[in-house]
Scaffold this motif. Structure first.
Motif, short mmCIF file in Angstrom:
data_model
loop_
_atom_site.label_atom_id
_atom_site.label_comp_id
_atom_site.label_asym_id
_atom_site.label_seq_id
_atom_site.Cartn_x
_atom_site.Cartn_y
_atom_site.Cartn_z
N MET A 63 4.69 -9.81 13.64
CA MET A 63 4.20 -8.64 13.05
C MET A 63 3.36 -8.97 11.87
SD MET A 63 7.71 -6.43 12.78
CE MET A 63 8.36 -7.45 11.19
N LEU A 64 2.19 -8.01 11.94
CA LEU A 64 1.25 -8.02 11.10
C LEU A 64 1.73 -7.02 9.98
CD1 LEU A 64 -1.47 -8.82 10.50
CD2 LEU A 64 -2.46 -6.61 11.36
N TYR A 65 1.92 -7.69 8.66
CA TYR A 65 2.47 -6.96 7.61
C TYR A 65 1.34 -6.57 6.71
CZ TYR A 65 6.03 -6.26 3.72
OH TYR A 65 6.39 -5.74 2.62
N VAL A 66 1.03 -5.22 6.29
CA VAL A 66 -0.16 -4.69 5.74
C VAL A 66 -0.02 -4.41 4.19
CG1 VAL A 66 -2.12 -3.05 5.53
CG2 VAL A 66 -1.11 -3.61 7.77
N THR A 67 -0.55 -5.27 3.10
CA THR A 67 -0.28 -5.13 1.98
C THR A 67 -1.62 -5.31 1.17
OG1 THR A 67 1.19 -5.79 0.08
CG2 THR A 67 0.58 -7.30 1.97
N ASP A 68 -1.70 -4.59 -0.05
CA ASP A 68 -2.84 -5.19 -1.18
C ASP A 68 -2.01 -5.55 -2.13
OD1 ASP A 68 -4.81 -5.33 -2.83
OD2 ASP A 68 -5.46 -3.31 -2.88
N LEU A 69 -2.04 -6.89 -2.06
CA LEU A 69 -1.48 -7.81 -3.25
C LEU A 69 -1.98 -7.55 -4.58
CD1 LEU A 69 -0.45 -11.04 -1.12
CD2 LEU A 69 1.27 -9.19 -1.74
N ALA A 70 -3.34 -7.25 -4.66
CA ALA A 70 -3.79 -7.28 -5.98
C ALA A 70 -4.26 -6.06 -6.43
CB ALA A 70 -5.17 -7.96 -5.75
N TYR A 71 -3.62 -4.76 -5.72
CA TYR A 71 -3.66 -3.46 -6.03
C TYR A 71 -3.20 -3.38 -7.49
CZ TYR A 71 -3.56 1.70 -6.91
OH TYR A 71 -3.60 2.82 -7.29
N PRO A 72 -3.86 -2.76 -8.63
CA PRO A 72 -2.98 -2.65 -10.15
C PRO A 72 -2.26 -1.35 -10.09
CG PRO A 72 -5.28 -2.04 -10.01
CD PRO A 72 -5.02 -2.70 -8.67
N ALA A 73 -1.06 -1.44 -9.56
CA ALA A 73 -0.28 0.01 -9.74
C ALA A 73 0.39 -0.07 -11.15
CB ALA A 73 0.85 -0.10 -8.60
N ARG A 74 0.43 1.23 -11.72
CA ARG A 74 0.81 1.41 -12.98
C ARG A 74 2.47 1.28 -12.80
NH1 ARG A 74 -1.41 7.17 -14.93
NH2 ARG A 74 -0.79 7.38 -12.70
N GLY A 75 2.89 0.33 -13.60
CA GLY A 75 4.42 0.03 -13.83
C GLY A 75 4.93 -0.49 -12.65
N ARG A 76 4.14 -1.21 -11.66
CA ARG A 76 4.77 -1.73 -10.69
C ARG A 76 4.00 -2.85 -10.19
NH1 ARG A 76 3.09 3.36 -7.51
NH2 ARG A 76 1.83 3.24 -9.53
N ARG A 77 4.58 -3.63 -9.68
CA ARG A 77 4.02 -5.14 -9.17
C ARG A 77 4.17 -5.07 -7.66
NH1 ARG A 77 2.00 -9.05 -11.98
NH2 ARG A 77 2.82 -10.61 -10.49
N TYR A 78 2.99 -4.37 -6.87
CA TYR A 78 3.43 -4.56 -5.35
C TYR A 78 3.32 -5.98 -4.59
CZ TYR A 78 1.26 0.01 -4.57
OH TYR A 78 1.02 1.41 -4.76
N CYS A 79 2.73 -6.77 -5.54
CA CYS A 79 2.98 -8.21 -4.99
C CYS A 79 4.22 -9.09 -4.93
CB CYS A 79 1.69 -9.21 -5.42
SG CYS A 79 2.13 -9.17 -7.30
N ASP A 80 4.91 -8.65 -6.00
CA ASP A 80 6.33 -9.13 -6.13
C ASP A 80 7.32 -8.68 -5.09
OD1 ASP A 80 5.29 -10.43 -8.24
OD2 ASP A 80 6.30 -9.40 -9.70
N GLU A 81 7.06 -7.48 -5.06
CA GLU A 81 7.97 -6.80 -3.81
C GLU A 81 7.67 -7.13 -2.61
OE1 GLU A 81 9.61 -2.67 -4.30
OE2 GLU A 81 8.12 -1.97 -2.67
N ASP A 82 6.32 -7.09 -2.09
CA ASP A 82 5.83 -7.64 -0.68
C ASP A 82 6.34 -9.20 -0.53
OD1 ASP A 82 5.67 -5.15 -0.06
OD2 ASP A 82 3.58 -5.09 -0.05
N ILE A 83 6.01 -9.93 -1.54
CA ILE A 83 6.15 -11.34 -1.29
C ILE A 83 7.82 -11.64 -1.02
CG2 ILE A 83 6.58 -13.70 -2.34
CD1 ILE A 83 3.81 -12.69 -3.84
N ASP A 84 8.76 -10.94 -1.84
CA ASP A 84 10.20 -10.93 -1.80
C ASP A 84 10.65 -10.56 -0.34
OD1 ASP A 84 12.64 -11.44 -3.03
OD2 ASP A 84 13.02 -9.50 -2.36
N LEU A 85 10.25 -9.13 -0.08
CA LEU A 85 10.56 -8.66 1.29
C LEU A 85 10.11 -9.48 2.30
CD1 LEU A 85 12.04 -6.21 2.23
CD2 LEU A 85 9.94 -4.73 2.26
N THR A 86 8.84 -9.75 2.30
CA THR A 86 8.60 -10.77 3.87
C THR A 86 9.36 -12.16 3.67
OG1 THR A 86 6.60 -11.82 2.41
CG2 THR A 86 6.22 -9.84 3.83
#
Length: 272
Positions: free
Chosen positions: A1-24
């Motif tokens: 599967m191709l998992y689409v994520t922007d690991l560098a997106y600066p979301a306020r109050g959230r860390r996209y990269c941490d969530e997607d690294i753990d989930l994948t």
């Protein structure tokens, strides 16, 4: 599967990269995964059995790329999770206007300044782009300034809502039609400082009403609501494109159950 994520997106109050690294890392037990940036998805998707869109950031930052990806995926029969026929945020915010007109428990919403008199009286009114996300373009204006907005630029492109004096925001998370967990922000000024929330049966009936309305057979959805001073819940948004999951805010057994249900959902989706 191709998992689409922007690991560098600066979301306020959230860390996209941490969530997607753990989930994948958890999903790799069952699936072969490759991660890519949302701008690269269209060029890469033919080599995969399915595309999973996760924390890819507001598509308005790359609208042309997203539109091309979506059109190509539909035309070529590429499996995309969540499926692109969602009726809520993935299609813009028009659903808030439609649900208001249909009598659903949502924050009252209109999309023309001359219709603002249909809204409850408030000291200030939220004005935001219909195609917005992450509070981009949000502003608050008094009623008398709404009529001054140019109809030629405002009609159909902006949303108008009364500013609600609410106790807290609460989010309900679902995989397919299965409720997973709920989180709430006790402090209205700190939207992403979330704590576990135990929903009542009435709360879940409220959330399921919007899940049922959206008619997605597979996918992850987040129902965001606010609790008024009178105790009622009103829908803020139904996130059905790439909802952030705040998995770091739930206990490990809850995360494990979520991943198990997501894995089951993905297997069923691939088998369709």
């Amino acid at each position: 599967m191709l998992y689409v994520t922007d690991l560098a997106y600066p979301a306020r109050g959230r860390r996209y990269c941490d969530e997607d690294i753990d989930l994948t890392a958890r999903l790799r037990t069952d699936f072969d995964l490759a991660l890519c940036h949302p701008r690269d998805a269209a060029a890469l998707m033919d080599g995969f059995d399915a595309v999973v869109v996760r924390n890819s950031g507001p598509v308005l930052h790359y609208q042309d790329d997203y539109d091309a990806f979506r059109a190509a995926a539909i035309a070529r029969g590429i499996r995309v999770y969540n499926p692109p026929h969602g009726r809520a945020d993935m299609a813009g915010k028009q659903y808030l206007v439609d649900l208001t007109a249909a009598g659903y428990p949502v924050i009252p919403t209109v999309d023309r300044p001359e219709h603002a008199d249909r809204l409850p009286a408030a000291e200030l009114y939220a004005v935001k782009p219909k195609a917005g996300a992450d509070s981009i373009g949000l502003r608050f204006l008094p009623y008398e300034e709404l009529a001054a907005l140019d109809d030629h630029t405002a009609a159909g492109t902006l949303l108008f809502q009364p500013r609600i004096d609410f106790l807290h925001e609460v989010s309900f998370y679902f995989v397919d039609d299965r409720f997973q967990y709920a989180l709430y922000a006790p402090d209205p000024e700190r939207r992403w400082v979330l704590e576990p929330y135990e929903p009542t049966e009435d709360d879940l009936r409220f959330a399921r009403r919007f899940i049922d309305w959206n008619t997605l057979d597979h996918g992850i959805q987040r129902v965001d609501a606010c609790r008024t001073r009178e105790g009622a819940l009103l829908l803020v948004e139904l996130e059905d494109l790439n909802p952030y999951l705040s998995l770091d805010r739930v206990a490990e057994p809850v995360r494990e159950r979520f991943v198990a249900d997501l894995t089951e959902s993905l297997h069923a989706f691939l088998a369709v």
